[in-house]
Design a protein around this motif. Structure first.
Motif, short mmCIF file in Angstrom:
data_model
loop_
_atom_site.label_atom_id
_atom_site.label_comp_id
_atom_site.label_asym_id
_atom_site.label_seq_id
_atom_site.Cartn_x
_atom_site.Cartn_y
_atom_site.Cartn_z
N TYR A 199 0.85 -1.19 0.00
CA TYR A 199 0.00 0.00 0.00
C TYR A 199 0.88 1.24 0.00
O TYR A 199 1.74 1.40 0.87
CB TYR A 199 -0.92 0.00 1.22
N VAL A 200 0.69 2.12 -0.99
CA VAL A 200 1.48 3.34 -1.12
C VAL A 200 0.54 4.53 -1.05
O VAL A 200 -0.52 4.55 -1.68
CB VAL A 200 2.26 3.37 -2.46
N CYS A 201 0.92 5.52 -0.25
CA CYS A 201 0.10 6.71 -0.08
C CYS A 201 0.99 7.95 -0.13
O CYS A 201 2.04 8.00 0.53
CB CYS A 201 -0.64 6.64 1.26
N VAL A 202 0.60 8.94 -0.92
CA VAL A 202 1.32 10.20 -1.04
C VAL A 202 0.42 11.32 -0.53
O VAL A 202 -0.69 11.49 -1.03
CB VAL A 202 1.75 10.48 -2.50
N THR A 203 0.90 12.06 0.46
CA THR A 203 0.10 13.12 1.07
C THR A 203 0.92 14.40 1.13
O THR A 203 2.15 14.36 1.15
CB THR A 203 -0.35 12.73 2.48
N PRO A 204 0.26 15.56 1.19
CA PRO A 204 1.01 16.82 1.28
C PRO A 204 1.74 16.92 2.62
O PRO A 204 1.25 16.45 3.65
CB PRO A 204 -0.08 17.90 1.16
N LEU A 205 2.92 17.51 2.60
CA LEU A 205 3.72 17.69 3.80
C LEU A 205 3.15 18.83 4.63
O LEU A 205 3.03 19.96 4.15
CB LEU A 205 5.18 17.96 3.44
N LYS A 206 2.80 18.53 5.87
CA LYS A 206 2.36 19.54 6.82
C LYS A 206 3.43 19.62 7.90
O LYS A 206 3.34 18.97 8.95
CB LYS A 206 1.00 19.18 7.41
#
Length: 743
Positions: free
Chosen positions: A627-634
């Motif tokens: 499972y790969v997930c890309v999210t914005p850096l906060k």
């Protein structure tokens, strides 16, 4: 341990071998500090062999040096405890005995609050001479990991400092016999026991995992994982960096969210253990109950340096007994008050409706509320829940003897992972955490969606797992002779040959499309697709079984981004640790310790073993899901991202998780209940993978069959007549009317 060579052997280190005076200590560089620490931890169960350090300890008077510490009350409290008496040298130390915990924490405070390295070193030398060796190793290890002037010092691995916690007793016994016979070998017995002598006079002794006497029940199939020296080292070092008894004010400013991280590490260890269970067809981790028997026992096959055996727990062990009813009631009371705590405590209300509350929940379970969080009387109701639970199952160190105990494997961080009941206990606690986390709302589509970013493709190499051999230096387990002490080294070097899990190098290639340049966090998880009965598992039941393989910060550019992550380059992994013997030689010649740290000692104290990144798998393949997930850096507030640059030489920072720099919870987005209709977004992807086990032969196994089973295999030894099976047998006429009773 490889830290046994004479320092004067290397000409480059001649300056370090001379007697150390105050002027030398003031100007000590990192190489000199490193050498001194290696000396102090060499053969800790014996007297200090180095004359310069021995004189330093004997000439140091703590009562006359109170002004050399930043906190006077720490020194006065230590002197009071010293007058009453500390745990004697030679006794077994465990942090789970309340008095021993107080004593070792006071030792740490003395080392930590020393004003300079001069005082720190003198205090350490004094402790090495007069205090319990187990306490000394623990206090010094924690102090080195937390003092600013010790940054960059590399500690010897715990399995080289004290091999008794990592090597079976029968292997150490063979080493002692070889030492007593001065290396005289019986060739037949050497082949029987798996003992070899190399050209360099190194004695290698097999720790034969194929010896069936070690196996107690089906749970012992996992010994290759639970008894892995690097896995247990990872767990031990995590405790050293985040001790449950340490106040937040003492921790390094980079060690944030410590209790959220503690809960997450325990959950990840459980998930990784479950993947090994699946590989061996064992199914889910058994439920733990105080009022049910523990069906599967455990026999450690370990002894301490005193000769005291770690006790075995046999099958169908009854937990509740007349001798521990009060401790079990205390465990139930702690759990009940922990639940009630979220209603009200001392004016402090904890709703657990935001993920920041996980830090407080982790502190309540694995540590202790600070005085400013709750009244001191309330703290006693739920302090150190895990220790009390271990005491109820083990030898009940709360009641057996408050000074001297015979601890079991659960009472040491170096050995706790070996016992299957450890995972049952942790599962009970983590299930409680999951129950509280159900109060958190599920992530919405907006929480998960990353506008303009899409994972186009995920490609994974073939995943192949196998077993190989590893030599562990256990020389420190064998006592030195008087002549060897004078030379400060052992004439005989002993290695334990272990069978361990490994995998072929692989890469994960990600193709990510982005319509803008943006900072992001990439998370890669590995989890099971089916359970042990080959049934596809619901995502909400299965999400806690996913192991985080990799997580890193990345800057996406406009267009297609291709990211290639090698298995050996994933975050916070450690390769085979350099043996201390080799490390001691190398620091004499290296000119740049920082370069050596980055190249050869990367993640030495914090890293998870890269060999154990993947589970054992099966010969025909084990169905798994990537499972790969890309999210914005906060990014968290007030942080300099340049600290992630490993080429910097001004300081050393070990990161257990770069995701701690992101404001999202650890384990995101699998840490909360999943609303399937809102979950799947373009910036995440599930990929089916197969993990294959490559079977290989081992001479340890063939030797066991050749020497042990040869004379006990009745099938092979049963004579069979040559005319037993002949064609005419089937043509013999049988009288169907013959009464069998006539015979």
């Amino acid at each position: 341990m490889r830290a046994v060579l004479l320092l004067v052997v290397c000409l480059a280190g001649a300056a370090m071998a001379r007697e150390i005076d105050d002027n030398t200590m003031v100007t000590m560089d990192i190489k000199q500090k490193q050498t001194v620490i290696l000396k102090l931890l060499n053969h800790v169960t014996e007297r200090l062999m180095y004359k310069d350090l021995e004189d330093m300890g004997k000439n140091f008077k703590i009562e006359d040096s109170i002004e050399s510490y930043t906190k006077r009350d720490v020194v006065t409290e230590f002197i009071k405890m010293l007058n009453v008496g500390f745990l004697p040298r030679g006794e077994i130390f465990t942090i789970h005995v309340d008095r021993q915990l107080k004593e070792v924490v006071s030792m740490f405070h003395m080392l930590y609050y020393a004003k300079d390295f001069n005082t720190f070193l003198k205090t350490a030398c004094w402790m090495r001479l007069y205090l319990n060796e187990g306490m000394f190793v623990y206090a010094l290890t924690v102090a080195v990991r937390h003092r600013e002037d010790c940054k960059g010092i590399v500690l010897p691995p715990p399995y080289e400092i004290y091999p008794y916690y990592f090597v079976r007793a029968d292997v150490i016994q063979k080493a002692y016999l070889l030492k007593m016979k001065r290396g005289l070998l019986d060739l037949k017995l050497c082949d029987f026991y798996g003992i070899k002598k190399t050209d360099k006079d190194v004695y290698i002794i097999d720790e034969n995992i194929y010896d069936k006497r070690v196996y107690f029940n089906d749970e012992d199939k996992l010994r290759y994982f639970t008894e892995d020296i690097d896995l247990n080292t990872y767990y031990y070092y995590f405790h050293v960096d985040y001790p449950f008894w340490m106040r937040d004010s003492v921790l390094d400013k980079f060690k944030t969210r410590r209790f959220e991280l503690t809960v997450y590490v325990y959950q990840q260890i459980l998930a990784r253990y479950y993947l090994e269970r699946l590989s061996n067809g064992l199914g889910e981790i058994k439920e733990f109950s105080w009022y049910k028997t523990i069906k599967r026992g455990y026999w450690p096959w370990l002894t301490t340096h005193t000769g005291l055996e770690f006790p075995a727990r046999f099958d169908n062990y009854v937990v509740v007994r007349d001798t521990n009813l009060d401790v079990i009631r205390l465990c139930e009371e702690k759990t009940l008050k922990l639940i009630k705590l979220f209603i009200h405590i001392n004016g402090l209300r904890l709703e657990l409706t935001k993920h920041e509350d996980m830090e407080m929940l982790g502190k309540l379970i694995y540590s202790n509320l600070d005085k400013n969080d709750a009244d001191k009387t309330h703290v006693g109701a739920y302090r150190y829940l895990l220790i009390v639970m271990k005491a109820a199952i083990g030898l009940n160190t709360f009641n057996s003897d408050k000074y001297f105990v015979a601890p079991n494997v659960l009472d040491h961080y170096q050995t706790a992972l070996r016992d299957p009941v450890f995972y049952m206990l942790q599962k009970r606690i983590i299930d409680l955490v999951h129950l509280f986390k159900l109060r958190l709302p599920s992530y919405t589509k907006e929480d998960l969606y990353f506008p303009g970013v899409k994972i186009d493709n995920v490609a994974v190499d073939k995943l192949v797992i196998y077993f190989d051999d590893y030599l562990m230096d256990m020389t420190n387990a064998v006592t030195l002779t008087e002549e060897e002490e004078k030379k400060t080294r052992s004439d005989m070097i002993f290695m334990a040959r272990k069978r361990r899990l490994n995998h072929q190098p692989f890469t994960v290639t990600l193709d990510i499309l982005s319509d803008k340049t943006v900072d992001c966090v990439v998370r890669v998880f590995l989890g099971p697709k089916k359970d042990h009965l080959d049934r596809v598992v619901d995502i909400n039941r299965n999400r806690q079984n996913f192991v985080e393989l990799d997580s890193f910060l990345y800057k996406l550019t406009t267009g297609k981004n291709t990211i290639v992550r090698h298995s050996y380059d994933m975050h916070n992994l450690v390769k085979d640790r350099m043996m201390t013997r080799d490390f001691w030689k190398k620091i004499e010649t290296v000119s740049d310790m920082r370069e050596m740290f980055v190249k050869d000692l990367r993640n030495f104290h914090t890293g998870f073993p890269t060999r154990l990144l993947l589970p054992r798998g099966r010969i025909g393949g084990l169905h798994m899901v990537l499972y790969v997930c890309v999210t914005p850096l906060k990014l968290i507030d007030n942080v300099d991202t340049s600290i992630l640059d490993t080429t910097r030489k001004d300081f050393v920072v070990d990161f257990r998780s770069t995701v701690l720099l992101d404001k999202m919870p650890l384990g995101f987005p699998l840490d909360r209940h999943i609303e399937v209709g809102n979950f799947f977004t373009p910036n995440m992807k599930f990929v089916d993978v197969m993990i294959f086990h490559k079977k290989s032969s081992c001479d340890m196994k063939t030797r066991w069959y050749r020497w042990v089973l040869k004379d006990y295999d009745m099938v092979e030894r049963t004579p069979i007549e040559s005319n037993y099976f002949v064609d005419t047998d089937i043509n013999i006429k049988v009288d169907r009317d013959l009464n069998l009773n006539d015979f």
